[in-house]
Design an enzyme around this catalytic site. Structure first.
Site, PDB file in Angstrom:
ATOM      1  N   ARG A  76       1.279  -1.002  -0.234  1.00 21.60           N
ATOM      2  CA  ARG A  76      -0.020  -0.092   0.447  1.00 21.60           C
ATOM      3  C   ARG A  76       0.686   1.424   0.094  1.00 21.60           C
ATOM      4  O   ARG A  76       0.296   2.477  -1.352  1.00 21.60           O
ATOM      5  CB  ARG A  76      -0.916   0.223   1.544  1.00 21.60           C
ATOM      6  CG  ARG A  76      -2.089  -0.893   1.450  1.00 21.60           C
ATOM      7  CD  ARG A  76      -2.487  -1.565   2.271  1.00 21.60           C
ATOM      8  NE  ARG A  76      -1.633  -2.538   3.390  1.00 21.60           N
ATOM      9  CZ  ARG A  76      -1.864  -3.601   2.282  1.00 21.60           C
ATOM     10  NH1 ARG A  76      -3.239  -3.574   2.102  1.00 21.60           N
ATOM     11  NH2 ARG A  76      -1.018  -4.736   2.922  1.00 21.60           N
ATOM     12  N   THR A  77       1.455   1.263   0.958  1.00 21.66           N
ATOM     13  CA  THR A  77       2.997   2.343   0.983  1.00 21.66           C
ATOM     14  C   THR A  77       3.537   2.673   0.051  1.00 21.66           C
ATOM     15  O   THR A  77       3.493   4.167  -0.499  1.00 21.66           O
ATOM     16  CB  THR A  77       3.490   2.861   2.573  1.00 21.66           C
ATOM     17  OG1 THR A  77       2.539   2.295   3.563  1.00 21.66           O
ATOM     18  CG2 THR A  77       3.794   3.952   2.891  1.00 21.66           C
ATOM     19  N   LYS A 104      24.896  -5.613  -0.372  1.00 23.86           N
ATOM     20  CA  LYS A 104      26.468  -5.487  -0.573  1.00 23.86           C
ATOM     21  C   LYS A 104      27.001  -4.883   0.636  1.00 23.86           C
ATOM     22  O   LYS A 104      28.665  -4.969   0.863  1.00 23.86           O
ATOM     23  CB  LYS A 104      27.504  -4.932  -2.239  1.00 23.86           C
ATOM     24  CG  LYS A 104      26.949  -5.431  -2.915  1.00 23.86           C
ATOM     25  CD  LYS A 104      27.492  -4.577  -4.127  1.00 23.86           C
ATOM     26  CE  LYS A 104      26.629  -4.816  -5.586  1.00 23.86           C
ATOM     27  NZ  LYS A 104      26.268  -4.225  -6.425  1.00 23.86           N
ATOM     28  N   ARG A 126      11.281   3.605   3.921  1.00 20.06           N
ATOM     29  CA  ARG A 126      10.741   2.309   4.743  1.00 20.06           C
ATOM     30  C   ARG A 126      11.854   1.724   5.380  1.00 20.06           C
ATOM     31  O   ARG A 126      12.572   1.625   4.739  1.00 20.06           O
ATOM     32  CB  ARG A 126       9.378   1.606   4.465  1.00 20.06           C
ATOM     33  CG  ARG A 126       9.432   0.603   4.999  1.00 20.06           C
ATOM     34  CD  ARG A 126       7.782  -0.068   4.734  1.00 20.06           C
ATOM     35  NE  ARG A 126       7.278   0.803   4.786  1.00 20.06           N
ATOM     36  CZ  ARG A 126       5.490   0.103   5.135  1.00 20.06           C
ATOM     37  NH1 ARG A 126       5.657  -1.137   4.631  1.00 20.06           N
ATOM     38  NH2 ARG A 126       4.448   0.716   5.207  1.00 20.06           N
ATOM     39  N   HIS A 154       4.753   5.850  11.057  1.00 22.19           N
ATOM     40  CA  HIS A 154       3.827   5.874  10.239  1.00 22.19           C
ATOM     41  C   HIS A 154       2.777   7.317   9.991  1.00 22.19           C
ATOM     42  O   HIS A 154       1.989   6.438   9.786  1.00 22.19           O
ATOM     43  CB  HIS A 154       3.818   4.271  10.040  1.00 22.19           C
ATOM     44  CG  HIS A 154       2.823   3.906   8.753  1.00 22.19           C
ATOM     45  ND1 HIS A 154       3.342   4.941   7.663  1.00 22.19           N
ATOM     46  CD2 HIS A 154       2.189   2.883   8.210  1.00 22.19           C
ATOM     47  CE1 HIS A 154       2.454   3.809   6.443  1.00 22.19           C
ATOM     48  NE2 HIS A 154       3.009   2.891   7.180  1.00 22.19           N
TER      49      HIS A 154
HETATM   50  N1   CP Z   1      -0.444  -0.130   5.760  1.00 16.36           N
HETATM   51  C1   CP Z   1       0.835  -0.394   5.426  1.00 16.36           C
HETATM   52  O1   CP Z   1       1.862   0.187   5.361  1.00 16.36           O
HETATM   53  O2   CP Z   1       0.492  -1.567   4.163  1.00 16.36           O
HETATM   54  P1   CP Z   1       1.815  -1.790   3.336  1.00 16.36           P
HETATM   55  O3   CP Z   1       3.250  -2.609   5.044  1.00 16.36           O
HETATM   56  O4   CP Z   1       1.737  -2.625   2.594  1.00 16.36           O
HETATM   57  O5   CP Z   1       2.658  -0.597   3.084  1.00 16.36           O
END
Ligand code: CP
Length: 344
Positions: A76-77, A104, A126, A154
């Site tokens: 999603r993100t 590496k 992320r 998040h």
């Molecule tokens: N909600 C969320 O962060 O989903 P993903 O891990 O798929 O990005």
């Protein structure tokens, strides 16, 4: 108006121009003032509308380069940041750690310096380590957006969740969530989604309950202004919104629950259990879901109660708003002067 929801305050309280959002980076909800949260939600409304049209292009970020650097898996993100950047006209490049020179042995800081040398205009990160995003933000010259760092935050998830609730309740722009009862249940200990949501929801005036087995509840979480429950049935009483979280097995070392079956029995959201909440209570889940453990399919796929697909839709709009707002200073947007001495 949702029948069980008390009236909310509805007003625009953010200062004009660049002071509506006085940060270079978006590293967490904790850094944001309430008016900055409201500003991003309000800005996202226009992108929700655009995304529902057949022609979804705006040229705001034409000529800019956005790098999505994902050191952890995501559906999603990652995709919604990519779609958001492209819909705003930017060139978007994705870096997956699994196929990069991280494999590496390249360090996080060297990776950040390398991305910076490519003159990105925004970097979305992320990472599995709490604090990694802030570390990178200190090494680069462009805005950095946190797409989830370890157990820390998040922020765009919490923003999209607040927007989803506002949309579901047909609350107008400027509205906060004053008087709303939100129950968050699941692996609170390891959840950056829970942390960012607690910060955002309480800033917007919601009453937040967190519910988990004792082993999955962070110590002293009451200090964040939430009520703590270990009995899910009790935590559901009076809830207008129920937010379910998955067990974050990838962050667990050792055994935190006796068995998935026992966990589901005590903490799984079934239709029967949902009946303990307000009659019209709404259900959310950030995804990915473990159906049959923390949430049953009858609940997750419920046509009128589940907001899970709406959360995904709002995610694109929120990320468009964040990319727009954070690049305004570099784009020389009138009324958005360079920051001087403002918090990062
Ligand atoms: N909600 C969320 O962060 O989903 P993903 O891990 O798929 O990005």
């Amino acid at each position: 108006m949702h029948p069980s929801i008390p009236p909310v305050s509805s007003f625009r309280e953010y200062p004009a121009g660049g002071l509506a959002f006085a940060h270079r980076d978006l590293t967490g909800i904790a850094q944001l003032a309430r008016h900055e949260i409201l500003y991003l939600l309000d800005e996202a409304e226009q992108w929700l509308a655009l995304n529902r049209q057949s022609q979804k292009r705006a040229a705001l970020l034409a000529g800019l380069t956005i790098i999505n650097a994902f050191f952890e898996n995501s559906t999603r993100t990652l995709l919604s940041f990519e779609i958001a950047g492209k819909r705003l006209g930017a060139d978007v490049v994705n870096m997956h750690a699994a196929t990069s020179s991280v494999k590496k042995g390249e360090t996080l800081i060297d990776t950040a310096i390398t991305l910076n040398a490519m003159r990105a205009d925004a970097i979305v990160i992320r990472h599995a380590s709490s604090g990694a995003v802030r570390l990178i933000a200190g090494k680069v010259d462009c805005p950095v957006l946190n797409a989830g760092d370890g157990q820390h935050e998040h922020p765009t998830q919490a923003l999209l969740d607040a927007l989803t609730i506002r949309q579901a309740l047909a609350l107008p722009p400027g509205s906060d969530l004053n008087g709303l009862n939100v129950t968050i249940c699941g692996d609170i200990l390891h959840s950056r989604v829970a942390r960012s949501n607690v910060l955002a929801l309480t800033a917007l005036g919601a009453q937040v309950r967190v519910c988990a087995p004792p082993a999955l509840m962070p110590a002293e979480i009451e200090a964040m202004g939430v009520a703590v429950f270990h009995d899910f049935n009790a935590a559901l009483k009076g809830a207008n919104v129920v937010m379910m979280l998955r067990l974050q097995q990838e962050r667990m070392q050792g055994q935190f629950i006796p068995s998935p079956r026992e966990y589901r029995h005590l903490y799984g959201l079934t239709l029967d259990r949902l009946a303990r909440a307000e009659p019209d209570a709404l259900v959310m889940h950030p995804g990915p879901m473990n159906r049959g453990i923390e949430i049953d399919s009858q609940v997750a796929d419920h046509l009128t109660r589940s907001l899970i697909t709406q959360q995904v839709e709002c995610g694109v709009a929120i990320r468009m708003a964040c990319l727009d707002v954070l690049t305004r200073r570099a784009r020389g947007v009138p009324g958005w002067p360079a920051l001087s001495g403002a918090p990062a």
